[in-house]
Design an enzyme around this catalytic site. Structure first.
Site, short mmCIF file in Angstrom:
data_model
loop_
_atom_site.label_atom_id
_atom_site.label_comp_id
_atom_site.label_asym_id
_atom_site.label_seq_id
_atom_site.Cartn_x
_atom_site.Cartn_y
_atom_site.Cartn_z
N HIS A 33 76.49 83.12 67.94
CA HIS A 33 75.49 82.67 68.92
C HIS A 33 75.56 83.65 70.09
CE1 HIS A 33 76.70 78.64 67.25
NE2 HIS A 33 75.44 78.34 67.40
N ASP A 85 78.35 82.83 72.51
CA ASP A 85 79.73 82.97 72.01
C ASP A 85 80.33 84.28 72.46
OD1 ASP A 85 79.21 80.74 70.43
OD2 ASP A 85 78.77 81.92 68.63
C1 XLS Z 1 76.28 72.49 64.10
C2 XLS Z 1 75.73 73.64 63.39
C3 XLS Z 1 75.90 74.96 64.11
C4 XLS Z 1 74.94 75.98 63.55
C5 XLS Z 1 74.70 77.16 64.43
O1 XLS Z 1 76.51 71.43 63.53
O2 XLS Z 1 76.31 73.70 62.12
O3 XLS Z 1 77.21 75.40 64.03
O4 XLS Z 1 75.36 76.44 62.31
O5 XLS Z 1 74.12 76.82 65.63
#
Ligand code: XLS
Ligand code: NI
Ligand code: NI
Length: 438
Positions: free
Chosen positions: A100, A103
């Site tokens: 992200h 991140d």
């Molecule tokens: C949350 C999601 C997240 C997505 C990315 O439950 O799995 O991690 O994969 O934003």
């Protein structure tokens, strides 16, 4: 030197090794049904759970050694994190990562600062990618953690939040494009509601449709060739999420004219929460022509939330791998370990052990599924069930030669008295079980 430098590069050593920091089954170059394990699985490590999560839960703070984390991340902390992350990635030896925007970058207080900070870290990521050879499976924008997104991003009651979200997605999509990312993901974590009493559902769906159309338009404008993927999840953190499962996403895409443009990134634990088997999600996405990529993890059968544990049960994943093989494998997608350590997995070494175990589980499931497919046993059994449809009546019904009335007349006249074929479910389950021998 980083906290991950104590482990030597992880290699395949085979099932008899006593080295816990080696792959026992995942041999990236081993050829299975005409392509290598690495090509079938296209595995990725996620930046968020691995490097950006301190091991906090709703009742307690961080437990894991992540010295680069704090409520506000400075540039030097982001750089420290990047150093550690790519040290880990290059030692683990998997080909991809996912991230992200927030991140990886220094915390931003305004849209302008966001643009600058993301761009700064993007250049550093590019340097690390070319130095290590690790590639980007997908990028995504975090449109759910900041308090401004409490009421959703595209579906927010406030258009200024929509505009903030547009800024993040524009920048992250462009960064993903420049970094050679193979997909771009949107998980609508708060695109849903907590109560219908204060929610205009139709308005929110229209806003979300507008947002996704703008993302697709921008993808074409900048020439990004990767897939745009929506990640379904039924709830958590909201009570109800609009993208509840693959079928709901397809209905949404149809409604807003995006069915040929957007596919899905399916997550195991999200399917569990939606009350369906994971292979159901893959089968549905394949049927609708929107299958894209997979977030691999698992839930806990006695917990009703997204525990995001590393996969460890190969047999459970065989039906999924059978579907993947039947589909001819991923195109731009892959298996992203959207999985996190338990809070008591305190050592830097645990992040290696978790991914190694997960990779060997995927490799075991792949080998078993390849044997199942090669045996032709399931295909034969399924084909036998539908044999009637190859006969005269079946072909004529499907060709549209009957109306409801003429077909009813035919049934009456012929005095039809069908006996359906055996479903052979127990045999089908035994076929899967007997091939799980890796
Ligand atoms: C949350 C999601 C997240 C997505 C990315 O439950 O799995 O991690 O994969 O934003
Ligand atoms: Ni996910
Ligand atoms: Ni998830």
């Amino acid at each position: 030197m980083t906290i991950f430098s104590d482990v030597a590069p992880v290699r395949f050593e085979g099932p008899d090794t006593s080295n816990e920091f080696a792959y026992r089954v995942y041999d990236k170059d081993r050829v299975v049904l005409g392509r290598s394990m690495a090509q079938w699985l296209r595995p990725a490590v996620c930046y968020w759970h691995s490097f950006n999560w301190p091991g906090a839960d709703i009742f307690g703070g961080g437990t894991l050694p992540r010295p680069w984390l704090a409520p506000v991340i400075t540039r030097s902390m982001a750089e420290h994190k990047l150093e550690a992350a790519f040290d880990f990635l290059s030692r683990l030896g998997l080909p991809y990562f996912t991230f992200h925007d927030v991140d990886a970058m220094a915390t931003a207080g305004s849209p302008g600062e966001h643009v600058v900070n993301l761009h700064h870290v993007e250049e550093l990521i590019a340097g690390k990618m070319s130095a290590t050879g690790v590639k980007l499976l997908w990028g995504t924008a975090n449109l759910f953690s900041h308090p401004r997104y409490a009421g959703g991003a595209a579906t927010s009651p406030d258009p200024e939040v929509f505009a903030w979200a547009a800024t993040q997605v524009r920048c992250c999509l462009e960064a993903t494009h420049r970094l050679g990312g193979e997909n771009y993901v949107l998980w609508g974590g708060r695109e849903g509601y907590d109560s219908l009493l204060n929610t205009d559902l139709k308005r929110e769906l229209d806003q979300y449709g507008r947002f996704l159309s703008m993302v697709v338009e921008h993808k074409h404008r900048i020439g990004f060739k990767g897939a745009i993927l929506v990640e379904p999840k039924p709830f958590e953190p909201t009570k109800h999420q609009y993208d509840r499962d693959a079928a709901a996403v397809y209905a949404f895409l149809q409604r807003y004219g995006l069915a040929g443009e957007v596919k899905v990134n399916l997550e195991v634990n999200h399917a569990t929460l939606a009350g369906v088997d994971f292979e159901h999600e893959i089968a549905a996405a394949r049927a609708y022509g929107i299958f894209g990529s997979i977030d691999i993890n698992r839930g806990d059968p006695r917990n009703g939330w997204d525990t995001d544990q590393f996969p460890n049960n190969a047999q459970e994943l065989v039906p999924t791998l059978v579907q993947l093989i039947e589909d001819g494998g991923f195109t731009s997608g892959g298996f992203n370990f959207d999985a996190k350590l338990r809070r008591q997995s305190l050592d830097a070494a645990d992040l290696y052990l978790a991914h190694i175990g997960g990779m060997d589980t995927l490799a075991r499931a792949l080998l078993a599924a390849a044997d199942v497919v090669a045996s032709g046993a399931l295909a034969k059994l399924t084909q036998a069930r539908y044999q009637g449809w190859s006969g005269d009546l079946g072909r004529r019904i499907q060709a549209g030669e009957f109306t409801l009335a003429t077909l009813a007349d035919h049934a009456v006249k012929a005095g039809l008295d069908p006996r359906i074929p055996s479903g052979r479910q127990e045999l089908a389950e035994s076929i899967v079980a007997r091939h799980c021998r890796y």
